[in-house]
Design an enzyme around this catalytic site. Structure first.
Site, PDB file in Angstrom:
ATOM      1  N   ASP A  77      44.481 -43.626 -25.076  1.00  0.00           N
ATOM      2  CA  ASP A  77      43.954 -43.410 -26.426  1.00  0.00           C
ATOM      3  C   ASP A  77      44.986 -43.969 -27.390  1.00  0.00           C
ATOM      4  OD1 ASP A  77      41.720 -42.197 -27.967  1.00  0.00           O
ATOM      5  OD2 ASP A  77      43.337 -41.042 -28.883  1.00  0.00           O
TER       6      ASP A  77
ATOM      7  N   ASP B 208      44.254 -55.379 -36.337  1.00  0.00           N
ATOM      8  CA  ASP B 208      45.131 -56.492 -35.962  1.00  0.00           C
ATOM      9  C   ASP B 208      45.355 -57.509 -37.084  1.00  0.00           C
ATOM     10  OD1 ASP B 208      45.718 -55.522 -33.470  1.00  0.00           O
ATOM     11  OD2 ASP B 208      44.268 -56.765 -32.401  1.00  0.00           O
TER      12      ASP B 208
ATOM     13  N   HIS C 196      51.520 -51.884 -27.812  1.00  0.00           N
ATOM     14  CA  HIS C 196      51.662 -50.466 -27.504  1.00  0.00           C
ATOM     15  C   HIS C 196      50.944 -50.104 -26.208  1.00  0.00           C
ATOM     16  CE1 HIS C 196      48.130 -51.405 -29.807  1.00  0.00           C
ATOM     17  NE2 HIS C 196      47.599 -50.212 -29.646  1.00  0.00           N
ATOM     18  N   ARG C 197      49.756 -50.682 -25.992  1.00  0.00           N
ATOM     19  CA  ARG C 197      49.016 -50.385 -24.768  1.00  0.00           C
ATOM     20  C   ARG C 197      49.725 -50.963 -23.548  1.00  0.00           C
ATOM     21  NH1 ARG C 197      44.414 -51.773 -26.278  1.00  0.00           N
ATOM     22  NH2 ARG C 197      43.533 -49.691 -26.599  1.00  0.00           N
TER      23      ARG C 197
END
Length: 236
Positions: A74, A183, A217-218
């Site tokens: 998430d 983005d 981040h992912r």
């Protein structure tokens, strides 16, 4: 070993496969990733108040219904001057879930008067692995096509939760057409060497997928999850 990714986005499976291949080498060949969507599982209602809670909620939901290990994540945007908003509400900041343009425009309007030096922000992602230990009867029921018991057969569970962040700033106007969400207005602190040398810093939407995935981040969160996945596979 089959692992279910709690998503209906098949593109996310591709990203995870690439990360596992890079980090695990030949061991990645022992893993079969499938999506919750391919198993016709619905999306759970996300009632958590943090990224970690929502990631766990999604992974538990899938693990309980399949008897299989589950990966979930998430993520969202945190803007410091907005008191860490939009946070878990990032995807529906303007009221309608997934309206990227409306969300982006509303956020820009809300911080329009904020000086450039104070427009710091970061993307945050929580990723988790839930490993259920179920009764053989319940697991057999699911694999034969019957409904899986909603947790009554869950005898034990191991949960791993990690967090990755991509720091940056919010620019005043959108730039770029790659990526999604915020983005086009997010300028990562980490930049490709070519961009730094040219003096033309890139928003996330101006980066190639490879450039973005290397700092995202992912990507950071999923790589931090790899040791737990490695342990799971090696001890199967």
């Amino acid at each position: 070993m089959k692992i279910v990714v709690a998503t209906h986005n098949e593109g996310k499976l591709v990203e995870i496969r690439e990360i596992l291949a890079d980090e695990l080498g030949d061991l990645a060949n022992k893993i079969e990733l499938v999506s919750a969507g391919s198993l016709n599982l619905p999306d759970p209602v996300e009632t958590g108040v943090t990224f970690q809670e929502n990631a766990l909620l999604k992974a538990r939901f899938v693990a309980q219904r399949t008897g299989l290990p589950a990966i979930a994540d998430d993520s969202g945007l945190i803007v410091d001057v907005m008191g860490n908003a939009p946070g878990i509400l990032s995807a529906r900041w303007a009221g309608k879930h997934g309206d990227d343009e409306a969300n982006l425009n509303l956020l820009l309007a809300q911080i329009e008067d904020i000086p450039d030096d104070d427009r710091t922000a970061r993307f945050r992602c929580a990723a988790c692995l839930v490993e259920p230990i179920t009764s053989e009867e319940d697991t057999a029921d699911y694999r034969s096509g019957d409904d899986f018991d909603d947790g009554d057969g869950m005898e034990d569970v191991r949960e791993t939760v990690v967090v990755g962040e991509m720091p940056g700033t919010i620019v005043r106007h959108p730039h770029g057409t790659n990526g999604f969400g915020y983005d086009p207005i997010f300028l990562p602190d980490d930049q490709p060497l070519s961009a730094v040398q040219n003096g033309e810093l890139l928003t996330s939407a101006e980066m190639t997928p490879e450039q973005k995935n290397a700092i995202s981040h992912r990507g950071k969160a999923l790589r931090a999850l790899v040791p737990a996945i490695r342990d799971l596979v090696e001890n199967e």
